[in-house]
Scaffold this motif. Structure first.
Motif, PDB file in Angstrom:
ATOM      1  N   TRP A 297      39.158  32.785  32.758  1.00 35.82           N
ATOM      2  CA  TRP A 297      39.798  31.885  33.716  1.00 35.82           C
ATOM      3  C   TRP A 297      38.905  30.678  34.010  1.00 35.82           C
ATOM      4  O   TRP A 297      39.382  29.552  34.081  1.00 35.82           O
ATOM      5  CB  TRP A 297      40.147  32.618  35.012  1.00 35.82           C
ATOM      6  N   ARG A 298      37.595  30.891  34.182  1.00 35.20           N
ATOM      7  CA  ARG A 298      36.690  29.780  34.449  1.00 35.20           C
ATOM      8  C   ARG A 298      36.641  28.829  33.237  1.00 35.20           C
ATOM      9  O   ARG A 298      36.677  27.616  33.400  1.00 35.20           O
ATOM     10  CB  ARG A 298      35.289  30.284  34.786  1.00 35.20           C
TER      11      ARG A 298
ATOM     12  N   GLY B  59      38.633  32.715  39.038  1.00 31.33           N
ATOM     13  CA  GLY B  59      37.742  33.246  38.010  1.00 31.33           C
ATOM     14  C   GLY B  59      36.374  33.586  38.549  1.00 31.33           C
ATOM     15  O   GLY B  59      35.735  34.549  38.111  1.00 31.33           O
ATOM     16  N   THR B  60      35.918  32.814  39.532  1.00 30.56           N
ATOM     17  CA  THR B  60      34.639  33.105  40.180  1.00 30.56           C
ATOM     18  C   THR B  60      34.760  34.323  41.078  1.00 30.56           C
ATOM     19  O   THR B  60      33.937  35.244  41.009  1.00 30.56           O
ATOM     20  CB  THR B  60      34.173  31.874  40.991  1.00 30.56           C
TER      21      THR B  60
ATOM     22  N   TYR C 240      39.825  28.246  38.562  1.00 29.45           N
ATOM     23  CA  TYR C 240      38.366  28.334  38.477  1.00 29.45           C
ATOM     24  C   TYR C 240      37.804  29.158  39.634  1.00 29.45           C
ATOM     25  O   TYR C 240      36.954  30.030  39.440  1.00 29.45           O
ATOM     26  CB  TYR C 240      37.719  26.943  38.456  1.00 29.45           C
TER      27      TYR C 240
ATOM     28  N   GLN D 272      35.610  35.285  33.290  1.00 30.90           N
ATOM     29  CA  GLN D 272      35.062  34.139  32.556  1.00 30.90           C
ATOM     30  C   GLN D 272      36.150  33.366  31.816  1.00 30.90           C
ATOM     31  O   GLN D 272      36.093  32.140  31.730  1.00 30.90           O
ATOM     32  CB  GLN D 272      33.980  34.600  31.577  1.00 30.90           C
TER      33      GLN D 272
ATOM     34  N   SER E 224      37.938  24.962  33.148  1.00 29.16           N
ATOM     35  CA  SER E 224      36.992  23.888  32.811  1.00 29.16           C
ATOM     36  C   SER E 224      37.530  23.018  31.700  1.00 29.16           C
ATOM     37  O   SER E 224      37.306  21.843  31.638  1.00 29.16           O
ATOM     38  CB  SER E 224      35.646  24.469  32.394  1.00 29.16           C
TER      39      SER E 224
END
Length: 171
Positions: free
Chosen positions: A166-167, A158-159, A155, A164, A171
């Motif tokens: 990966w985020r 991804g940030t 996460y 997105q 999640s």
């Protein structure tokens, strides 16, 4: 208590610096383990934290050590971004995307990326992207110790890398 935390952070830096080998970028004793590099995260926190009692804030010397520590991780990766899973007792447990090291490395990167020398940043990014591309595949599995830790690191990656997928997977 902020003062206690700052003092503890600053007090830990000399021991980390003493364990640093500038010729290899590695920390710790032999046999070297990828987990020996986990110290780059608290060092990055010390580098990034402005406080009157923190003489390491934006220290060029400390940034060089942090940069070398991340480069050593890249140097030790295999073609999948994995490291040897060794123990100090010299036992070998196979290759792994070591979640505890990846999560600390990506958090350190988030703190120092804009200050890293260009060549070092490029090398870190190559290694981080290689590793988190492999870690992304674990995100579709069940909730267990290592995959959960991987999801936390994925996460953050991804940030940092504006990914997105990966985020969402994390999640």
């Amino acid at each position: 208590p902020r003062k206690f935390l700052i003092d503890s952070l600053v007090d830990g830096v000399p021991a980390a610096l003493k364990a640093y080998h500038p010729d290899t970028g590695r920390f710790g004793s032999e046999p070297w383990l990828c987990g020996d590099q986990n110290v780059i995260f608290p060092l990055a926190v010390a580098w990034a934290t402005e406080h009157p009692d923190n003489s390491y804030y934006h220290s060029e010397e400390l940034l060089k050590v942090i940069a070398g520590g991340g480069e050593a991780l890249v140097d030790a990766q295999d073609e999948k971004g994995m490291w040897r899973f060794d123990k100090k007792d010299k036992s070998y447990w196979g290759q792994i995307h070591m979640p505890w090291t990846y999560s600390r490395w990506i958090r350190a990167y988030a703190l120092v990326k804009d200050a890293l020398p260009a060549a070092s940043r490029e090398k870190w990014e190559k290694g981080l992207l290689l590793g988190f591309t492999g870690i992304r595949r674990y995100a579709d599995g069940g909730v267990h110790n290592i995959p959960t830790h991987h999801a936390m690191g994925l996460y953050i990656a991804g940030t940092v890398f504006d990914n997105q997928d990966w985020r969402d997977a994390a999640s």
